[in-house]
Design a protein around this motif. Structure first.
Motif, PDB file in Angstrom:
ATOM      1  N   TYR A  77      -4.566   0.729  -0.016  1.00 48.29           N
ATOM      2  CA  TYR A  77      -5.222   1.783  -0.664  1.00 48.29           C
ATOM      3  C   TYR A  77      -4.657   2.003  -2.088  1.00 48.29           C
ATOM      4  O   TYR A  77      -5.500   2.484  -3.059  1.00 48.29           O
ATOM      5  CB  TYR A  77      -5.034   3.259   0.184  1.00 48.29           C
ATOM      6  N   ALA A  78      -3.303   1.757  -2.226  1.00 49.32           N
ATOM      7  CA  ALA A  78      -2.788   2.047  -3.692  1.00 49.32           C
ATOM      8  C   ALA A  78      -2.706   0.646  -4.480  1.00 49.32           C
ATOM      9  O   ALA A  78      -2.418   0.826  -5.623  1.00 49.32           O
ATOM     10  CB  ALA A  78      -1.185   2.635  -3.510  1.00 49.32           C
ATOM     11  N   ARG A  79      -2.915  -0.286  -3.835  1.00 54.57           N
ATOM     12  CA  ARG A  79      -2.994  -1.715  -4.566  1.00 54.57           C
ATOM     13  C   ARG A  79      -3.897  -1.490  -5.749  1.00 54.57           C
ATOM     14  O   ARG A  79      -5.001  -1.140  -5.593  1.00 54.57           O
ATOM     15  CB  ARG A  79      -3.098  -2.874  -3.392  1.00 54.57           C
ATOM     16  N   HIS A  80      -3.755  -2.452  -6.604  1.00 56.25           N
ATOM     17  CA  HIS A  80      -4.572  -2.421  -8.033  1.00 56.25           C
ATOM     18  C   HIS A  80      -4.753  -1.125  -8.652  1.00 56.25           C
ATOM     19  O   HIS A  80      -5.535  -1.148  -9.583  1.00 56.25           O
ATOM     20  CB  HIS A  80      -5.946  -2.808  -7.540  1.00 56.25           C
ATOM     21  N   PHE A  81      -3.786  -0.146  -8.497  1.00 53.26           N
ATOM     22  CA  PHE A  81      -3.754   1.113  -9.187  1.00 53.26           C
ATOM     23  C   PHE A  81      -2.383   0.570 -10.184  1.00 53.26           C
ATOM     24  O   PHE A  81      -1.265   0.364  -9.759  1.00 53.26           O
ATOM     25  CB  PHE A  81      -3.495   2.386  -8.562  1.00 53.26           C
ATOM     26  N   ALA A  82      -2.479   0.860 -11.396  1.00 51.15           N
ATOM     27  CA  ALA A  82      -1.437   0.773 -12.265  1.00 51.15           C
ATOM     28  C   ALA A  82      -0.474   1.752 -12.266  1.00 51.15           C
ATOM     29  O   ALA A  82      -0.723   3.006 -12.396  1.00 51.15           O
ATOM     30  CB  ALA A  82      -1.827   0.392 -13.851  1.00 51.15           C
ATOM     31  N   SER A  83       0.760   1.564 -11.786  1.00 42.52           N
ATOM     32  CA  SER A  83       1.735   2.602 -11.754  1.00 42.52           C
ATOM     33  C   SER A  83       3.059   1.739 -11.675  1.00 42.52           C
ATOM     34  O   SER A  83       3.615   0.837 -11.289  1.00 42.52           O
ATOM     35  CB  SER A  83       1.461   3.177 -10.115  1.00 42.52           C
ATOM     36  N   PRO A  84       4.091   2.705 -12.381  1.00 40.87           N
ATOM     37  CA  PRO A  84       5.372   2.094 -12.432  1.00 40.87           C
ATOM     38  C   PRO A  84       6.056   2.083 -10.958  1.00 40.87           C
ATOM     39  O   PRO A  84       7.060   1.435 -10.902  1.00 40.87           O
ATOM     40  CB  PRO A  84       6.306   3.177 -13.158  1.00 40.87           C
ATOM     41  N   TYR A  85       5.159   2.597  -9.956  1.00 37.94           N
ATOM     42  CA  TYR A  85       5.974   2.711  -8.413  1.00 37.94           C
ATOM     43  C   TYR A  85       5.277   1.637  -7.648  1.00 37.94           C
ATOM     44  O   TYR A  85       5.337   1.539  -6.400  1.00 37.94           O
ATOM     45  CB  TYR A  85       5.905   4.073  -7.809  1.00 37.94           C
ATOM     46  N   ALA A  86       4.085   0.817  -8.404  1.00 37.18           N
ATOM     47  CA  ALA A  86       3.566  -0.280  -7.331  1.00 37.18           C
ATOM     48  C   ALA A  86       4.548  -0.943  -6.676  1.00 37.18           C
ATOM     49  O   ALA A  86       5.526  -1.591  -7.141  1.00 37.18           O
ATOM     50  CB  ALA A  86       2.612  -1.043  -8.435  1.00 37.18           C
ATOM     51  N   GLY A  87       3.850  -1.275  -5.354  1.00 35.65           N
ATOM     52  CA  GLY A  87       4.677  -2.084  -4.313  1.00 35.65           C
ATOM     53  C   GLY A  87       4.246  -1.668  -3.046  1.00 35.65           C
ATOM     54  O   GLY A  87       3.382  -0.722  -2.778  1.00 35.65           O
ATOM     55  N   ASP A  88       4.900  -2.134  -2.065  1.00 32.90           N
ATOM     56  CA  ASP A  88       4.549  -1.940  -0.695  1.00 32.90           C
ATOM     57  C   ASP A  88       5.299  -0.250  -0.119  1.00 32.90           C
ATOM     58  O   ASP A  88       4.635   0.081   0.810  1.00 32.90           O
ATOM     59  CB  ASP A  88       5.435  -2.838   0.315  1.00 32.90           C
ATOM     60  N   TYR A  89       5.982   0.280  -1.087  1.00 35.71           N
ATOM     61  CA  TYR A  89       6.449   1.665  -0.718  1.00 35.71           C
ATOM     62  C   TYR A  89       5.427   2.647  -1.418  1.00 35.71           C
ATOM     63  O   TYR A  89       5.535   3.817  -1.061  1.00 35.71           O
ATOM     64  CB  TYR A  89       7.672   1.696  -1.065  1.00 35.71           C
ATOM     65  N   LEU A  90       4.483   2.280  -2.284  1.00 33.26           N
ATOM     66  CA  LEU A  90       3.542   3.363  -2.670  1.00 33.26           C
ATOM     67  C   LEU A  90       2.316   3.260  -2.005  1.00 33.26           C
ATOM     68  O   LEU A  90       1.831   2.202  -1.930  1.00 33.26           O
ATOM     69  CB  LEU A  90       3.246   2.893  -4.253  1.00 33.26           C
TER      70      LEU A  90
END
Length: 175
Positions: free
Chosen positions: A134-147
């Motif tokens: 659900y969080a993939r493809h949102f630009a975020s400095p925390y992007a990855g498997d834990y976001l």
């Protein structure tokens, strides 16, 4: 919640010292206590719940949800970040954290929040429906498997190209 002697309710002024003491006891570096303080000062705190003994006793748990700037299809979406959640050492593994998180999510859904993000351990947060997909493809400095994110309004992910998921400024101050 596992004990009838514990109540979960919104935090108020009388809980400030107890929340700070709990966070400093659970997270000895003090980053989470400082995060909560800055979120409140900056006006970015959306909801803070506490678990406390019904007789007015000590705060034994807390969860915070703060404002995020999130876009989907170039349109703003009402979203929050879950962080931190904390439970006193002697009260862990009794369902207090789970009850706090679920009570917060239920309330936020009733209030029209569309998405909730969390940065944490997938094995723990999957039980609530959070998922990295659900969080993939949102630009975020925390992007990855834990976001991870959780769509709240009936579990439907907003349609459109995912844009940005920006946490409140207080998160950038974490050490």
């Amino acid at each position: 919640m596992t004990s009838s002697a514990i109540a979960i309710h919104p935090a108020g002024p009388s809980h400030v010292a107890g929340i700070d003491a709990l966070l400093r006891g659970v997270f000895p570096r003090g980053d989470e206590a400082d995060l909560v303080r800055h979120l409140c000062i900056d006006g970015d705190m959306v909801l803070t719940l506490v678990a406390a003994e019904e007789d007015g006793g000590a705060v034994i748990g807390m969860v915070a949800f703060s404002r995020m700037a999130v876009t989907v299809g170039d349109r703003p979406v009402r979203a929050v970040a879950l962080a931190p959640v904390a439970v006193a050492a002697g009260q862990r593994r009794q369902g207090v954290a789970e009850a706090l998180v679920q009570a917060g999510l239920d309330r936020l859904e009733r209030e029209g929040i569309v998405l909730c993000f969390v940065l944490g351990e997938p094995d723990y947060y999957h039980r609530f429906g959070f998922h990295a997909d659900y969080a993939r493809h949102f630009a975020s400095p925390y992007a990855g498997d834990y976001l991870m994110a959780l769509p709240l309004q009936g579990g439907l992910m907003p349609c459109g190209v995912r844009g940005e998921a920006r946490h409140a400024e207080a998160f950038s101050r974490l050490g």
